[in-house]
Design an enzyme around this catalytic site. Structure first.
Site, PDB file in Angstrom:
ATOM      1  N   LYS A   1       2.647   3.698 -11.158  1.00 32.11           N
ATOM      2  CA  LYS A   1       1.423   2.926 -10.921  1.00 32.11           C
ATOM      3  C   LYS A   1       1.058   2.077 -12.146  1.00 32.11           C
ATOM      4  O   LYS A   1       0.468   1.002 -12.006  1.00 32.11           O
ATOM      5  CB  LYS A   1       0.272   3.855 -10.546  1.00 32.11           C
TER       6      LYS A   1
ATOM      7  N   TYR B   1       4.358   9.459 -10.869  1.00 31.62           N
ATOM      8  CA  TYR B   1       3.348   8.651 -10.178  1.00 31.62           C
ATOM      9  C   TYR B   1       2.625   7.744 -11.187  1.00 31.62           C
ATOM     10  O   TYR B   1       2.430   6.556 -10.958  1.00 31.62           O
ATOM     11  CB  TYR B   1       2.370   9.605  -9.487  1.00 31.62           C
TER      12      TYR B   1
ATOM     13  N   ASN C   1       0.802  -1.233   0.000  1.00 38.33           N
ATOM     14  CA  ASN C   1       0.000   0.000   0.000  1.00 38.33           C
ATOM     15  C   ASN C   1       0.834   1.282   0.000  1.00 38.33           C
ATOM     16  O   ASN C   1       0.409   2.296  -0.545  1.00 38.33           O
ATOM     17  CB  ASN C   1      -0.923  -0.027   1.218  1.00 38.33           C
TER      18      ASN C   1
HETATM   19  P1  NAI Z   1      -0.948   8.396   2.679  1.00 33.67           P
HETATM   20  O1  NAI Z   1       0.094   9.377   2.309  1.00 33.67           O
HETATM   21  O2  NAI Z   1      -1.974   8.743   3.697  1.00 33.67           O
HETATM   22  O3  NAI Z   1      -0.281   7.016   3.125  1.00 33.67           O
HETATM   23  C1  NAI Z   1       0.840   6.462   2.520  1.00 33.67           C
HETATM   24  C2  NAI Z   1       1.633   5.780   3.594  1.00 33.67           C
HETATM   25  O4  NAI Z   1       2.784   5.174   3.002  1.00 33.67           O
HETATM   26  C3  NAI Z   1       2.156   6.757   4.670  1.00 33.67           C
HETATM   27  O5  NAI Z   1       1.944   6.189   5.947  1.00 33.67           O
HETATM   28  C4  NAI Z   1       3.640   6.866   4.367  1.00 33.67           C
HETATM   29  O6  NAI Z   1       4.422   7.147   5.496  1.00 33.67           O
HETATM   30  C5  NAI Z   1       3.909   5.471   3.809  1.00 33.67           C
HETATM   31  N1  NAI Z   1       5.126   5.459   2.989  1.00 33.67           N
HETATM   32  C6  NAI Z   1       5.356   6.194   1.880  1.00 33.67           C
HETATM   33  N2  NAI Z   1       6.599   5.949   1.435  1.00 33.67           N
HETATM   34  C7  NAI Z   1       7.148   5.037   2.271  1.00 33.67           C
HETATM   35  C8  NAI Z   1       8.420   4.409   2.360  1.00 33.67           C
HETATM   36  N3  NAI Z   1       9.399   4.670   1.491  1.00 33.67           N
HETATM   37  N4  NAI Z   1       8.648   3.547   3.371  1.00 33.67           N
HETATM   38  C9  NAI Z   1       7.693   3.290   4.283  1.00 33.67           C
HETATM   39  N5  NAI Z   1       6.477   3.848   4.259  1.00 33.67           N
HETATM   40  C10 NAI Z   1       6.210   4.723   3.271  1.00 33.67           C
HETATM   41  O7  NAI Z   1      -1.619   7.989   1.293  1.00 33.67           O
HETATM   42  P2  NAI Z   1      -2.948   7.189   0.947  1.00 33.67           P
HETATM   43  O8  NAI Z   1      -3.849   8.110   0.269  1.00 33.67           O
HETATM   44  O9  NAI Z   1      -3.430   6.431   2.106  1.00 33.67           O
HETATM   45  O10 NAI Z   1      -2.365   6.191  -0.163  1.00 33.67           O
HETATM   46  C11 NAI Z   1      -2.141   4.811   0.056  1.00 33.67           C
HETATM   47  C12 NAI Z   1      -1.920   4.148  -1.289  1.00 33.67           C
HETATM   48  O11 NAI Z   1      -3.080   4.303  -2.096  1.00 33.67           O
HETATM   49  C13 NAI Z   1      -0.754   4.755  -2.083  1.00 33.67           C
HETATM   50  O12 NAI Z   1      -0.075   3.717  -2.779  1.00 33.67           O
HETATM   51  C14 NAI Z   1      -1.464   5.661  -3.068  1.00 33.67           C
HETATM   52  O13 NAI Z   1      -0.706   5.857  -4.227  1.00 33.67           O
HETATM   53  C15 NAI Z   1      -2.734   4.865  -3.338  1.00 33.67           C
HETATM   54  N6  NAI Z   1      -3.824   5.662  -3.849  1.00 33.67           N
HETATM   55  C16 NAI Z   1      -4.426   6.647  -3.100  1.00 33.67           C
HETATM   56  C17 NAI Z   1      -5.495   7.354  -3.611  1.00 33.67           C
HETATM   57  C18 NAI Z   1      -6.231   8.413  -2.839  1.00 33.67           C
HETATM   58  O14 NAI Z   1      -7.146   9.030  -3.388  1.00 33.67           O
HETATM   59  N7  NAI Z   1      -5.910   8.667  -1.592  1.00 33.67           N
HETATM   60  C19 NAI Z   1      -5.980   7.116  -4.970  1.00 33.67           C
HETATM   61  C20 NAI Z   1      -5.283   6.074  -5.663  1.00 33.67           C
HETATM   62  C21 NAI Z   1      -4.248   5.385  -5.102  1.00 33.67           C
END
Ligand code: NAI
Length: 262
Positions: free
Chosen positions: A169, A165, A100
């Protein structure tokens, strides 16, 4: 197997997820936290890996004994094999991996440097592959497992200002199909969820200060609203459970119809 969704705030229930070891990257915030909480509510043993210690501590406090937290920046590829070994030793054999964790950056393509591009590819693609490979080595030995990727609408159609991005993806979706054909014959299913626009801090950074973009998103989403992290979590539960035992290599949009909207 009993499955219920009594109201919008409730997760699905799958009996076979009880005691399963579920590794969720980025499991301390946003969608990842909702996924971790949904598996914990199904009595799985959830392992959250993240790079932000304070968020991990808060998640551990919220989910209590149901969550083991490991603080690691997944970009440190060399640390992934020892991480997997440590989790297997301390928690148990990993049954489900949810890739995720992800990062985004909003910028015109002409202004994106090679370093910025590579940073996003490293987290969203290379680290996802490296962790999946390490976990799959053990899953394949046991002849079972479910790996769930998270892609995005950016891999379904063109969205401006998110070139790295989008590339990352799209790679995740291709990798899902490739890994599914290599590993599914040996009991390890690989699937991908493509979330639409879900209410988290990542989406609010991209949308809140850009009403034109937000209106565009909503106008092409037939259901007319953003999704909740729980909507994605429920899809992850399904793809992890035996209820999806004949499903592999799929990209499942969870998007209120955004990907097919006019
Ligand atoms: P968010 O920013 O709230 O959560 C992402 C999490 O990943 C954070 O806890 C961050 O610390 C962790 N993270 C990022 N890089 C990291 C690394 N190198 N090592 C360890 N942890 C790391 O984002 P969200 O919105 O919850 O996104 C979760 C997933 O869903 C992502 O892959 C995002 O691309 C995908 N996504 C989100 C959408 C949205 O509308 N929020 C839409 C489509 C996909």
């Amino acid at each position: 197997m009993k499955q219920t969704i009594d109201d919008e705030s409730e997760h699905c229930t799958y009996g076979d997820l009880r005691d399963k070891v579920v590794l969720v990257t980025g499991g301390a915030s946003g969608i990842g936290l909702a996924i971790a909480a949904a598996f914990a509510a199904n009595y799985s043993q959830v392992v959250a890996v993240g790079r932000d210690k304070s968020k991990l501590d808060a998640a551990a406090k919220k989910l209590g004994d149901n969550l083991s937290a490991y603080n690691l920046d997944l970009d440190n590829l060399g640390k992934l094999p020892p991480l997997v070994a440590k989790i297997e030793r301390e928690v148990g054999g990993i049954d489900v991996l949810v890739n995720n964790a992800g990062i985004n950056m909003k910028k015109d393509a002409l202004n994106v440097s090679d370093e910025e591009f590579e940073r996003i590819m490293r987290t969203n693609q290379t680290a996802v592959f490296a962790l999946s490979r390490e976990v799959a080595k053990l899953m394949l030995r046991r002849g079972k497992g479910s790996i769930i990727m998270i892609s995005s609408m950016a891999s379904q159609y063109g969205i401006p200002k998110v070139v790295a991005y989008t590339a990352s993806k799209s790679a995740v979706e291709g990798m899902t199909r490739e890994l599914a054909v290599e590993w599914s014959p040996h009991g390890v299913r690989v699937n991908c969820i493509a979330p639409g626009f879900i209410k988290t801090s990542m989406s609010s950074k991209a949308l809140d200060a850009d009403m034109e973009r937000k209106n565009k998103v909503l106008s092409r989403t037939p259901m007319g609203k953003l999704g909740e992290p729980l909507d994605v979590a429920n899809a992850a539960l399904f793809l992890a459970s035996d209820q999806s035992k004949y499903i592999t290599g799929v990209i499942l949009p969870v998007d209120g119809g955004n990907s097919i909207g006019f």
